[in-house]
Design a protein around this motif. Sequence first.
Motif, PDB file in Angstrom:
ATOM      1  N   UNK A 152      -9.964  71.658  39.905  1.00  0.00           N
ATOM      2  CA  UNK A 152      -8.817  71.481  39.029  1.00  0.00           C
ATOM      3  C   UNK A 152      -9.255  71.196  37.609  1.00  0.00           C
ATOM      4  N   UNK A 153      -8.340  71.407  36.682  1.00  0.00           N
ATOM      5  CA  UNK A 153      -8.624  71.083  35.285  1.00  0.00           C
ATOM      6  C   UNK A 153      -8.953  69.610  35.127  1.00  0.00           C
ATOM      7  N   UNK A 154      -8.473  68.787  36.052  1.00  0.00           N
ATOM      8  CA  UNK A 154      -8.871  67.388  36.100  1.00  0.00           C
ATOM      9  C   UNK A 154      -8.676  66.659  34.785  1.00  0.00           C
ATOM     10  N   UNK A 155      -9.719  65.953  34.368  1.00  0.00           N
ATOM     11  CA  UNK A 155      -9.629  65.199  33.117  1.00  0.00           C
ATOM     12  C   UNK A 155     -10.222  65.967  31.937  1.00  0.00           C
ATOM     13  N   UNK A 156     -10.304  67.296  32.069  1.00  0.00           N
ATOM     14  CA  UNK A 156     -10.800  68.100  30.947  1.00  0.00           C
ATOM     15  C   UNK A 156      -9.912  67.912  29.718  1.00  0.00           C
ATOM     16  N   UNK A 157      -8.594  67.942  29.925  1.00  0.00           N
ATOM     17  CA  UNK A 157      -7.675  67.734  28.802  1.00  0.00           C
ATOM     18  C   UNK A 157      -7.702  66.281  28.342  1.00  0.00           C
ATOM     19  N   UNK A 158      -7.737  65.343  29.295  1.00  0.00           N
ATOM     20  CA  UNK A 158      -7.833  63.927  28.928  1.00  0.00           C
ATOM     21  C   UNK A 158      -9.083  63.689  28.070  1.00  0.00           C
ATOM     22  N   UNK A 159     -10.177  64.377  28.431  1.00  0.00           N
ATOM     23  CA  UNK A 159     -11.424  64.232  27.681  1.00  0.00           C
ATOM     24  C   UNK A 159     -11.299  64.827  26.283  1.00  0.00           C
ATOM     25  N   UNK A 160     -10.564  65.929  26.168  1.00  0.00           N
ATOM     26  CA  UNK A 160     -10.321  66.504  24.847  1.00  0.00           C
ATOM     27  C   UNK A 160      -9.530  65.529  23.982  1.00  0.00           C
ATOM     28  N   UNK A 161      -8.552  64.872  24.591  1.00  0.00           N
ATOM     29  CA  UNK A 161      -7.774  63.864  23.848  1.00  0.00           C
ATOM     30  C   UNK A 161      -8.653  62.687  23.440  1.00  0.00           C
ATOM     31  N   UNK A 162      -9.559  62.287  24.331  1.00  0.00           N
ATOM     32  CA  UNK A 162     -10.489  61.207  24.010  1.00  0.00           C
ATOM     33  C   UNK A 162     -11.382  61.603  22.834  1.00  0.00           C
ATOM     34  N   UNK A 181     -13.311  61.471  29.885  1.00  0.00           N
ATOM     35  CA  UNK A 181     -12.456  60.650  30.727  1.00  0.00           C
ATOM     36  C   UNK A 181     -12.776  61.034  32.164  1.00  0.00           C
ATOM     37  N   UNK A 182     -12.777  60.072  33.066  1.00  0.00           N
ATOM     38  CA  UNK A 182     -13.124  60.327  34.462  1.00  0.00           C
ATOM     39  C   UNK A 182     -12.060  59.773  35.397  1.00  0.00           C
ATOM     40  N   UNK A 183     -12.179  60.136  36.683  1.00  0.00           N
ATOM     41  CA  UNK A 183     -11.270  59.626  37.696  1.00  0.00           C
ATOM     42  C   UNK A 183     -10.050  60.498  37.882  1.00  0.00           C
ATOM     43  N   UNK A 184      -8.929  59.872  38.066  1.00  0.00           N
ATOM     44  CA  UNK A 184      -7.658  60.547  38.288  1.00  0.00           C
ATOM     45  C   UNK A 184      -7.163  61.208  37.011  1.00  0.00           C
ATOM     46  N   UNK A 185      -6.542  62.386  37.152  1.00  0.00           N
ATOM     47  CA  UNK A 185      -5.785  62.934  36.032  1.00  0.00           C
ATOM     48  C   UNK A 185      -4.422  62.257  36.071  1.00  0.00           C
ATOM     49  N   UNK A 186      -4.381  61.062  35.498  1.00  0.00           N
ATOM     50  CA  UNK A 186      -3.154  60.278  35.580  1.00  0.00           C
ATOM     51  C   UNK A 186      -3.371  58.883  35.053  1.00  0.00           C
ATOM     52  N   UNK A 187      -2.583  57.960  35.552  1.00  0.00           N
ATOM     53  CA  UNK A 187      -2.516  56.617  34.986  1.00  0.00           C
ATOM     54  C   UNK A 187      -3.822  55.843  35.097  1.00  0.00           C
ATOM     55  N   UNK A 188      -4.646  56.131  36.119  1.00  0.00           N
ATOM     56  CA  UNK A 188      -5.873  55.349  36.308  1.00  0.00           C
ATOM     57  C   UNK A 188      -7.115  56.027  35.736  1.00  0.00           C
TER      58      UNK A 188
END
Length: 323
Positions: A152-162, A181-188
């Motif tokens: 899954x795209x996972x935290x690829x987008x979260x990492x871009x935001x970081x 960013x690691x872990x869940x693609x979500x709140x945690x």
Amino acid sequence: MAHGPHLVIIGVGHVGSDVLTYATTLGLFARISLIDIDQDVSKGQALDHHQATGVPPMLSTVVEQADYTACADADVIIVAAGPSVSPAAAESVGTASRNSLAEINAPVIRQVMAGISAHTHSAAVILITNPLDVNVHIASTEFDYPRSLIFGTGTALDSARLRRIIADRTGVSPDSVQAFMLGEHGATAFPYLSHATVGGLTLPEISKILDIPAFDHEEIGKAVVDAAFDVFYSKKWTSSGIARSAIALARNVVLDQKAVAPVCTVADGVLGFHGEVSLSLPAIVGANGVERHLEIPLDDWETEHLTISAESVRRVYDSVAEH
């Protein structure tokens, strides 16, 4: 029939439509096949983008409406099927709202994977549909499909935001920032700051040099998680960033880039996990999909939050698992 890389997109709503737009402008795929439960939507999207290839300097990519038989010769399949978070759900449960989709989208992913696996076991399958980690676990563990090819795209987008946040605070280009960013693609989801760098400098080093406040794990992690909802509450959905992330991963596969990305896969034989959960950890992505995980060092705070994230994902998966 077009000769060259073939992309199948399953689900062409807000997110799938942006995936299609970026895929056609990338110029990497000779053929793009569209599958959607609403055949009028897939037909309309195919016609619209086929006509758009007449605008210079667009390449003459074949864009077509299709069914699951198109998966037979696909190189990459991107899955964006199923409903997204509604504004009402977001208002009600906030950053946990992606998980509220589990009961609805788990059957969708099972149906999609049945359709895919009936025609191929060789295409890379990149999932976007939320709750992403739960759906990756369903696709990877409930079907006879090579696990390395499902991610899954996972935290690829979260990492871009970081990276964008760190870049903004340090006044540099995001290209100069290495952080996940690691872990869940979500709140945690949590920031992996112990090994983040800016121009080769650690965050404490760059903070001292630039005389800016130190980066706090909790504060910056919350800023990244909240960033998605800043977009969502304004336009009522998010699509551009996640679509770009999916196409970047597809490019890594087609061109065998061996890129390191925090994609969501079954965590097995890495950081103490043994296949019980799917979440995002750094991995090498190439022609064979996820070719290996990286056994990264974590500090105590990161270890604690990885455990929290894994437990959160597993709880949601258990609520929709088929027994």
